[in-house]
Motif scaffolding. Sequence first.
Motif, PDB file in Angstrom:
ATOM      1  N   GLN A 150      38.020  36.815  47.719  1.00  0.00           N
ATOM      2  CA  GLN A 150      36.947  37.769  48.003  1.00  0.00           C
ATOM      3  C   GLN A 150      36.357  38.336  46.716  1.00  0.00           C
ATOM      4  OE1 GLN A 150      38.421  40.838  50.642  1.00  0.00           O
ATOM      5  NE2 GLN A 150      39.171  39.351  52.125  1.00  0.00           N
ATOM      6  N   GLY A 151      37.224  38.551  45.730  1.00  0.00           N
ATOM      7  CA  GLY A 151      36.762  39.178  44.493  1.00  0.00           C
ATOM      8  C   GLY A 151      36.472  38.211  43.372  1.00  0.00           C
ATOM      9  N   SER A 152      36.443  36.904  43.667  1.00  0.00           N
ATOM     10  CA  SER A 152      36.294  35.918  42.596  1.00  0.00           C
ATOM     11  C   SER A 152      34.992  36.073  41.827  1.00  0.00           C
ATOM     12  CB  SER A 152      36.407  34.500  43.171  1.00  0.00           C
ATOM     13  OG  SER A 152      35.349  34.248  44.092  1.00  0.00           O
ATOM     14  N   ARG A 153      33.906  36.414  42.508  1.00  0.00           N
ATOM     15  CA  ARG A 153      32.614  36.545  41.823  1.00  0.00           C
ATOM     16  C   ARG A 153      32.583  37.786  40.937  1.00  0.00           C
ATOM     17  NH1 ARG A 153      28.286  37.360  44.315  1.00  0.00           N
ATOM     18  NH2 ARG A 153      26.867  36.022  43.147  1.00  0.00           N
ATOM     19  N   ASN A 154      33.366  38.794  41.308  1.00  0.00           N
ATOM     20  CA  ASN A 154      33.478  39.964  40.428  1.00  0.00           C
ATOM     21  C   ASN A 154      34.379  39.660  39.240  1.00  0.00           C
ATOM     22  OD1 ASN A 154      31.837  41.880  41.812  1.00  0.00           O
ATOM     23  ND2 ASN A 154      33.430  42.097  43.346  1.00  0.00           N
ATOM     24  N   ILE A 155      35.458  38.911  39.469  1.00  0.00           N
ATOM     25  CA  ILE A 155      36.368  38.559  38.387  1.00  0.00           C
ATOM     26  C   ILE A 155      35.661  37.685  37.359  1.00  0.00           C
ATOM     27  CG2 ILE A 155      38.448  37.235  37.831  1.00  0.00           C
ATOM     28  CD1 ILE A 155      39.633  38.261  40.482  1.00  0.00           C
ATOM     29  N   THR A 156      34.830  36.761  37.815  1.00  0.00           N
ATOM     30  CA  THR A 156      34.069  35.930  36.884  1.00  0.00           C
ATOM     31  C   THR A 156      32.894  36.674  36.266  1.00  0.00           C
ATOM     32  OG1 THR A 156      32.656  35.062  38.660  1.00  0.00           O
ATOM     33  CG2 THR A 156      34.662  33.827  38.134  1.00  0.00           C
ATOM     34  N   ALA A 202      46.492  42.174  35.698  1.00  0.00           N
ATOM     35  CA  ALA A 202      46.615  41.320  36.880  1.00  0.00           C
ATOM     36  C   ALA A 202      45.364  40.484  37.121  1.00  0.00           C
ATOM     37  CB  ALA A 202      46.928  42.165  38.112  1.00  0.00           C
ATOM     38  N   GLY A 203      44.194  41.054  36.942  1.00  0.00           N
ATOM     39  CA  GLY A 203      42.957  40.309  37.152  1.00  0.00           C
ATOM     40  C   GLY A 203      42.321  39.826  35.873  1.00  0.00           C
ATOM     41  N   ASN A 241      36.898  41.628  29.450  1.00  0.00           N
ATOM     42  CA  ASN A 241      35.584  41.313  29.992  1.00  0.00           C
ATOM     43  C   ASN A 241      34.757  42.552  30.316  1.00  0.00           C
ATOM     44  OD1 ASN A 241      35.576  38.224  30.318  1.00  0.00           O
ATOM     45  ND2 ASN A 241      37.564  38.830  31.107  1.00  0.00           N
ATOM     46  N   ILE A 242      35.379  43.557  30.916  1.00  0.00           N
ATOM     47  CA  ILE A 242      34.581  44.751  31.191  1.00  0.00           C
ATOM     48  C   ILE A 242      34.279  45.479  29.874  1.00  0.00           C
ATOM     49  CG2 ILE A 242      35.308  45.015  33.566  1.00  0.00           C
ATOM     50  CD1 ILE A 242      37.215  47.167  32.776  1.00  0.00           C
ATOM     51  N   GLY A 243      35.140  45.307  28.863  1.00  0.00           N
ATOM     52  CA  GLY A 243      34.828  45.841  27.546  1.00  0.00           C
ATOM     53  C   GLY A 243      33.619  45.155  26.921  1.00  0.00           C
ATOM     54  N   ILE A 244      33.514  43.833  27.107  1.00  0.00           N
ATOM     55  CA  ILE A 244      32.350  43.093  26.613  1.00  0.00           C
ATOM     56  C   ILE A 244      31.084  43.608  27.283  1.00  0.00           C
ATOM     57  CG2 ILE A 244      31.218  40.824  26.723  1.00  0.00           C
ATOM     58  CD1 ILE A 244      33.989  39.581  26.199  1.00  0.00           C
ATOM     59  N   HIS A 245      31.144  43.831  28.585  1.00  0.00           N
ATOM     60  CA  HIS A 245      29.985  44.360  29.305  1.00  0.00           C
ATOM     61  C   HIS A 245      29.620  45.754  28.800  1.00  0.00           C
ATOM     62  CE1 HIS A 245      29.341  41.455  32.730  1.00  0.00           C
ATOM     63  NE2 HIS A 245      30.499  41.028  32.243  1.00  0.00           N
ATOM     64  N   ASP A 246      30.639  46.582  28.526  1.00  0.00           N
ATOM     65  CA  ASP A 246      30.375  47.907  27.951  1.00  0.00           C
ATOM     66  C   ASP A 246      29.600  47.787  26.647  1.00  0.00           C
ATOM     67  OD1 ASP A 246      31.835  49.071  29.993  1.00  0.00           O
ATOM     68  OD2 ASP A 246      33.576  49.543  28.759  1.00  0.00           O
ATOM     69  N   ALA A 247      30.096  46.938  25.755  1.00  0.00           N
ATOM     70  CA  ALA A 247      29.517  46.815  24.415  1.00  0.00           C
ATOM     71  C   ALA A 247      28.073  46.343  24.474  1.00  0.00           C
ATOM     72  CB  ALA A 247      30.356  45.851  23.572  1.00  0.00           C
ATOM     73  N   VAL A 248      27.805  45.328  25.292  1.00  0.00           N
ATOM     74  CA  VAL A 248      26.450  44.780  25.378  1.00  0.00           C
ATOM     75  C   VAL A 248      25.511  45.783  26.030  1.00  0.00           C
ATOM     76  CG1 VAL A 248      25.051  42.907  26.332  1.00  0.00           C
ATOM     77  CG2 VAL A 248      27.308  42.412  25.382  1.00  0.00           C
ATOM     78  N   ASN A 249      25.990  46.463  27.074  1.00  0.00           N
ATOM     79  CA  ASN A 249      25.178  47.453  27.776  1.00  0.00           C
ATOM     80  C   ASN A 249      24.816  48.623  26.865  1.00  0.00           C
ATOM     81  OD1 ASN A 249      24.745  49.945  29.559  1.00  0.00           O
ATOM     82  ND2 ASN A 249      24.848  48.341  31.111  1.00  0.00           N
ATOM     83  N   LEU A 250      25.803  49.122  26.142  1.00  0.00           N
ATOM     84  CA  LEU A 250      25.583  50.287  25.286  1.00  0.00           C
ATOM     85  C   LEU A 250      24.717  49.951  24.076  1.00  0.00           C
ATOM     86  CD1 LEU A 250      26.197  53.225  24.420  1.00  0.00           C
ATOM     87  CD2 LEU A 250      28.321  52.382  23.396  1.00  0.00           C
ATOM     88  N   SER A 251      24.913  48.788  23.487  1.00  0.00           N
ATOM     89  CA  SER A 251      24.295  48.480  22.192  1.00  0.00           C
ATOM     90  C   SER A 251      22.772  48.461  22.239  1.00  0.00           C
ATOM     91  CB  SER A 251      24.831  47.150  21.661  1.00  0.00           C
ATOM     92  OG  SER A 251      26.214  47.217  21.440  1.00  0.00           O
ATOM     93  N   VAL A 289      36.814  47.815  39.259  1.00  0.00           N
ATOM     94  CA  VAL A 289      37.895  46.982  38.738  1.00  0.00           C
ATOM     95  C   VAL A 289      39.238  47.680  38.915  1.00  0.00           C
ATOM     96  CG1 VAL A 289      38.874  45.979  36.637  1.00  0.00           C
ATOM     97  CG2 VAL A 289      36.436  45.728  37.106  1.00  0.00           C
ATOM     98  N   ILE A 290      39.263  48.969  38.646  1.00  0.00           N
ATOM     99  CA  ILE A 290      40.511  49.727  38.763  1.00  0.00           C
ATOM    100  C   ILE A 290      40.997  49.775  40.208  1.00  0.00           C
ATOM    101  CG2 ILE A 290      41.432  52.084  38.639  1.00  0.00           C
ATOM    102  CD1 ILE A 290      39.925  52.372  35.983  1.00  0.00           C
ATOM    103  N   GLU A 291      40.083  49.974  41.156  1.00  0.00           N
ATOM    104  CA  GLU A 291      40.477  49.997  42.564  1.00  0.00           C
ATOM    105  C   GLU A 291      41.061  48.653  42.983  1.00  0.00           C
ATOM    106  OE1 GLU A 291      40.667  52.582  44.758  1.00  0.00           O
ATOM    107  OE2 GLU A 291      40.326  53.652  42.876  1.00  0.00           O
ATOM    108  N   GLN A 292      40.463  47.574  42.521  1.00  0.00           N
ATOM    109  CA  GLN A 292      41.007  46.254  42.826  1.00  0.00           C
ATOM    110  C   GLN A 292      42.369  46.059  42.156  1.00  0.00           C
ATOM    111  OE1 GLN A 292      39.226  42.682  41.020  1.00  0.00           O
ATOM    112  NE2 GLN A 292      39.204  41.741  43.044  1.00  0.00           N
ATOM    113  N   ASP A 293      42.494  46.561  40.935  1.00  0.00           N
ATOM    114  CA  ASP A 293      43.741  46.393  40.190  1.00  0.00           C
ATOM    115  C   ASP A 293      44.900  47.136  40.852  1.00  0.00           C
ATOM    116  OD1 ASP A 293      45.065  45.477  37.618  1.00  0.00           O
ATOM    117  OD2 ASP A 293      45.436  47.630  37.515  1.00  0.00           O
ATOM    118  N   LYS A 294      44.617  48.237  41.527  1.00  0.00           N
ATOM    119  CA  LYS A 294      45.679  48.974  42.204  1.00  0.00           C
ATOM    120  C   LYS A 294      46.349  48.118  43.270  1.00  0.00           C
ATOM    121  CE  LYS A 294      43.716  53.589  41.474  1.00  0.00           C
ATOM    122  NZ  LYS A 294      43.093  54.787  42.109  1.00  0.00           N
TER     123      LYS A 294
END
Length: 599
Positions: free
Chosen positions: A392-398, A309-310, A315-325, A355-360
């Motif tokens: 409200q969540g546009s800055r988080n979505i981007t 939906a969002g 995108n959150i997977g990309i953040h995971d990969a960069v953060n972990l690496s 993200v999950i709470e927003q997705d609900k």
Amino acid sequence: MDQVDVLICGGGPVGLLTAHCLARYGLSTYVIEQHERLKQTLYGRAAMIAPRSLEMLEQLGLADGLMQMGFVVRGQITYRDGQRVEDEQLGSVDASETFFDYLLLLRQKYTEDIIGAAYKKCSGRSIHYGTKLHGYRLIKDASDNEVEATISAGSEPDTRTIQCKYLVGADGGRSTVRSLAGIPFEGDISNRQFIRIDGIVETDMPDARETNIIIQSHSHGNVLWACLDQGVTRIGFSFPEHLYKTLGAKISKEDVIHEAKKALEPFTLSFSRIDWWTAYSVGQRLAADFRAHDSVFIAGDAAHTHSSAGAQGLNIGIHDAVNLSWKLAGHVKGWYADSVIQSYTKERRPAAAAVIEQDKLLSVLYAGELPEKYKNDRNADRNKILASLMKQGSRNITGIAIAYAAENPTLVEFSNKTVPAGGRAPDALVQRPGIRVPIRLLTLFGNVGKFTILTFSGDLPKTSRAVKSWREYVDKHDNPSLLRAEVFQHLTIMYVENRRASPEELLGVPPFGFTSYDVDGSAHDRYGVPQDEGGVFVLRPDGTIGTACKLDEGLKVSDYFRGFLKEQVQAANGTDRDKSASGTSTPTQVVAEIELDKA
């Protein structure tokens, strides 16, 4: 027996990006994907890349290739009963916050192709498709390899072993690595169904290839119309409950086409080609931890799943990969204490949970229903609620607003609140010596796994004494945290209008790394740096602000690095060398053995 630093399970975007990052940082990797590439679904799946993700990908040398192929979307429009709804336009990106003021729509196949090619070029290694992970055992040996994984290729009965320091599972929602590691995957899967279909279409709907569109359908909730690469359009909508009860798993392509035409009414719709379609259940699940056994990690859908939906999954997977690496690389090289590795779950799990709470809420609203919390409100309008939540969540979505709490030593609070520790490092326009064409600040330093120390000179007639103090501090030989050049890179941002003289002449001391000119003060303003004081910012490799201080507070920078650099790195003065996963095998001590049929 192969020995590598990191074994990565999963050949999707998150696994490939993790591998590419680690290769850029100098680590050896081995990537396996259980599906044969030619037998995989070549199209469909994740398609939206958000602005913050594009910034991160650019610093990894990947954004240009993606932008050559993708469809650029700025804004979004809404239709109701065949008429455009002007007051419910969504999806605009604030151009004052990022130069990537758009969403990039590109099908996952092409994202994988581009990242995979970059990984092969950087590492000299191929991705091992059709290769399965059967189990692993935890070991301790003299070469620091802590995991011995058992894999097999294709239908061959013989297995082989890979020894590695770390095992990363980026192998999707049904992750083998997560299952083997025994990490609980908590959450729910509902009976709510969504349809996605990609193809070449013909329609009388206005703006069909101009931007993304939402059609407020009376029968199918909020219908997504997304312009993808190569003239393809994605249509997404809720599968009506009465049809789900009738058709269920028996739904066919013909059923999907029929429902897509109904969902788009009163506009007409026909397909000249269909590349992909799917029907899936909406569910939100989150792993209890993103790390197990100290040396096993999960990322992307292996760690968190939700609806589209969002459009946040990739995108959150990309953040995971960069953060972990960068954390894994620094740990393998012996730079960082274990607290840095521990911060991966501490930072990424709350971000995924948000993200999950927003997705609900979003998944229910997109299905044309009211979330439970609004059902007792007689005046509740689901379309207005959806519009409000999206705004409200546009800055988080981007991704622009994604930030981490200062709960680990790589995030140290400071007095400047314009951009706090844990927040995204802002971009700005600066100029290089002699060239009056502006260049973006974030393009001046790529993500090579190092911290970046930004020195803001301020107005030099007022800050020259402080600049000299910072220069003297950096040059001190009794300052061990700043001697290990592999850990960080310098960049000087000078607030000057006279660009004829050399940087050193203008600064009055040798510059701190590469120099750029902030001719209008906008870069200083973006970082909240007073022009009469100047300042120093430390950025983590993932573009997150680590800490900041004044020019004459150099001790704070050293204290920051001492908070997580290992003592031998602080004292080495560049003499110790990085360890690699090579050499002959040594006697091992098996700590635990974990196999697929025992998990």
